[in-house]
Design an enzyme around this catalytic site. Sequence first.
Site, PDB file in Angstrom:
ATOM      1  N   LYS A  72       0.812  -1.229   0.000  1.00 49.20           N
ATOM      2  CA  LYS A  72       0.000   0.000   0.000  1.00 49.20           C
ATOM      3  C   LYS A  72       0.845   1.278   0.000  1.00 49.20           C
ATOM      4  CE  LYS A  72      -4.254  -1.835   1.985  1.00 49.20           C
ATOM      5  NZ  LYS A  72      -5.331  -1.669   2.947  1.00 49.20           N
ATOM      6  N   ASP A 108     -10.444   2.762   1.066  1.00 49.62           N
ATOM      7  CA  ASP A 108     -10.836   2.134   2.344  1.00 49.62           C
ATOM      8  C   ASP A 108     -11.661   3.109   3.194  1.00 49.62           C
ATOM      9  OD1 ASP A 108      -9.726  -0.394   2.085  1.00 49.62           O
ATOM     10  OD2 ASP A 108      -7.807   0.179   2.972  1.00 49.62           O
ATOM     11  N   ALA A 132      -4.868   2.273  15.436  1.00 45.45           N
ATOM     12  CA  ALA A 132      -4.102   3.341  14.781  1.00 45.45           C
ATOM     13  C   ALA A 132      -3.313   2.789  13.594  1.00 45.45           C
ATOM     14  CB  ALA A 132      -3.151   3.993  15.795  1.00 45.45           C
ATOM     15  N   GLU A 159       3.275   4.732  20.361  1.00 48.59           N
ATOM     16  CA  GLU A 159       3.966   5.280  19.200  1.00 48.59           C
ATOM     17  C   GLU A 159       3.025   5.394  17.983  1.00 48.59           C
ATOM     18  OE1 GLU A 159       7.486   3.082  18.343  1.00 48.59           O
ATOM     19  OE2 GLU A 159       7.914   4.360  16.608  1.00 48.59           O
TER      20      GLU A 159
HETATM   21  P1  NDP Z   1      -2.867  -2.983  11.273  1.00 50.64           P
HETATM   22  O1  NDP Z   1      -2.032  -4.166  11.596  1.00 50.64           O
HETATM   23  O2  NDP Z   1      -2.280  -1.858  10.481  1.00 50.64           O
HETATM   24  O3  NDP Z   1      -3.400  -2.345  12.677  1.00 50.64           O
HETATM   25  C1  NDP Z   1      -4.004  -3.152  13.668  1.00 50.64           C
HETATM   26  C2  NDP Z   1      -4.492  -2.263  14.808  1.00 50.64           C
HETATM   27  O4  NDP Z   1      -5.191  -3.107  15.726  1.00 50.64           O
HETATM   28  C3  NDP Z   1      -3.390  -1.587  15.604  1.00 50.64           C
HETATM   29  O5  NDP Z   1      -3.824  -0.327  16.030  1.00 50.64           O
HETATM   30  C4  NDP Z   1      -3.202  -2.537  16.792  1.00 50.64           C
HETATM   31  O6  NDP Z   1      -2.703  -1.891  17.947  1.00 50.64           O
HETATM   32  C5  NDP Z   1      -4.633  -2.956  17.039  1.00 50.64           C
HETATM   33  N1  NDP Z   1      -4.747  -4.247  17.738  1.00 50.64           N
HETATM   34  C6  NDP Z   1      -4.598  -5.484  17.204  1.00 50.64           C
HETATM   35  N2  NDP Z   1      -4.803  -6.426  18.157  1.00 50.64           N
HETATM   36  C7  NDP Z   1      -5.089  -5.761  19.304  1.00 50.64           C
HETATM   37  C8  NDP Z   1      -5.402  -6.175  20.631  1.00 50.64           C
HETATM   38  N3  NDP Z   1      -5.467  -7.462  20.960  1.00 50.64           N
HETATM   39  N4  NDP Z   1      -5.643  -5.221  21.554  1.00 50.64           N
HETATM   40  C9  NDP Z   1      -5.594  -3.903  21.238  1.00 50.64           C
HETATM   41  N5  NDP Z   1      -5.303  -3.448  19.996  1.00 50.64           N
HETATM   42  C10 NDP Z   1      -5.052  -4.368  19.034  1.00 50.64           C
HETATM   43  O7  NDP Z   1      -4.172  -3.535  10.577  1.00 50.64           O
HETATM   44  P2  NDP Z   1      -5.207  -2.755   9.633  1.00 50.64           P
HETATM   45  O8  NDP Z   1      -5.472  -1.431  10.238  1.00 50.64           O
HETATM   46  O9  NDP Z   1      -4.766  -2.826   8.222  1.00 50.64           O
HETATM   47  O10 NDP Z   1      -6.491  -3.684   9.753  1.00 50.64           O
HETATM   48  C11 NDP Z   1      -7.233  -3.743  10.955  1.00 50.64           C
HETATM   49  C12 NDP Z   1      -8.514  -4.520  10.699  1.00 50.64           C
HETATM   50  O11 NDP Z   1      -9.299  -3.812   9.752  1.00 50.64           O
HETATM   51  C13 NDP Z   1      -8.278  -5.910  10.091  1.00 50.64           C
HETATM   52  O12 NDP Z   1      -9.022  -6.842  10.840  1.00 50.64           O
HETATM   53  C14 NDP Z   1      -8.808  -5.819   8.676  1.00 50.64           C
HETATM   54  O13 NDP Z   1      -9.440  -7.019   8.285  1.00 50.64           O
HETATM   55  C15 NDP Z   1      -9.830  -4.714   8.815  1.00 50.64           C
HETATM   56  N6  NDP Z   1     -10.040  -3.971   7.568  1.00 50.64           N
HETATM   57  C16 NDP Z   1     -11.298  -3.967   7.075  1.00 50.64           C
HETATM   58  C17 NDP Z   1     -11.573  -3.299   5.919  1.00 50.64           C
HETATM   59  C18 NDP Z   1     -12.955  -3.333   5.394  1.00 50.64           C
HETATM   60  O14 NDP Z   1     -13.152  -2.904   4.247  1.00 50.64           O
HETATM   61  N7  NDP Z   1     -13.926  -3.809   6.162  1.00 50.64           N
HETATM   62  C19 NDP Z   1     -10.541  -2.541   5.173  1.00 50.64           C
HETATM   63  C20 NDP Z   1      -9.245  -2.574   5.818  1.00 50.64           C
HETATM   64  C21 NDP Z   1      -9.020  -3.282   6.965  1.00 50.64           C
HETATM   65  P3  NDP Z   1      -1.109  -1.706  18.188  1.00 50.64           P
HETATM   66  O15 NDP Z   1      -0.712  -0.494  17.401  1.00 50.64           O
HETATM   67  O16 NDP Z   1      -1.000  -1.517  19.645  1.00 50.64           O
HETATM   68  O17 NDP Z   1      -0.447  -2.962  17.698  1.00 50.64           O
END
Ligand code: NDP
Length: 286
Positions: A72, A108, A132, A159
Amino acid sequence: MTELNFQQELTGCFGQPVSENPTQVMIEAAYQHHNLDWRYLTIEVAPENLKAAVDGAKAMGFQGFNCTIPHKVSVIQYLDGLGESASVMEAVNCVVCRDGQLIGENTDGKGFVESLSELTDPKGKKIVIFGAGGAARAISVEMALAGATAATIVNRSVERGEGLVALLKERTDIEASFAKWDGPFSIPDGTDVVINATSIGLFPDINARLDINFDTLTSSMMVADVIPNPPETHLVKTARDLGCPTIDGLGMLVNQGVIGIKYWTGVDPDPKVMRAALEDVFSGQE
Ligand code: NDP
């Protein structure tokens, strides 16, 4: 005599891994429904081959393609230009061929705003976003561009959370603040929209719950979840039981596909056909 044409217009998705990405199912369902002789191919592209893949798409006359993990951000250097939100976010999930130029867009967040707009105007709204990462970044930037006035980013890692707040403050007009997520979070009074943009609840970990004081959710708040599979998350169910209007992750997924098809083909596809195709695929997983 009718002229024969065996050449189809090409679109697709570049990613790695990509084999479990279901986008093809909903896009090709729309192509068929609207009698478009188009294809959408799911294509595994390794990072070191991304430039060749983009050049190849241009050479083969692709009308556009989606980019998913891990392309991306890295795809930007190979494109001819960027749309507004893609340039603010510095992330592209949808490339569109316009007059021979490959332009990077980010659909998105637009898909999310479109889903929300079916229920309410995003203008003037105060939002709380859990997460985030890429999804949170796309949603918060697009909500800011759509006129939302305040965003609280609630995230586990400081962060990433502070990084997103800095980006929003620097590049948009939304009033952004960070809250570290290290215990049950209480939704502030006056919040209009609550959004889960983390991966909590995604298949197969479908019983995972957000650490929220659920008694702080009120029926005046709109609640949205990005998790597409399963769409009926604990958050969506709980919010609905409390009387909140809800949006599930399939809404966002389908709407970003609708926008992509519009960009590529000029046809405004029927989201119901696309949603049904996805529901069909996901129901086979249970
Ligand atoms: P990223 O890996 O970029 O970010 C994941 C985020 O989730 C981070 O902020 C992370 O926090 C947080 N997180 C994950 N597990 C936990 C937990 N157990 N407790 C607290 N915080 C948690 O992923 P994306 O943003 O790309 O995707 C996130 C979700 O969005 C996915 O499930 C994806 O399927 C969905 N999605 C859906 C779309 C749609 O069209 N419906 C489009 C794009 C994504 P930390 O920073 O602390 O690690």
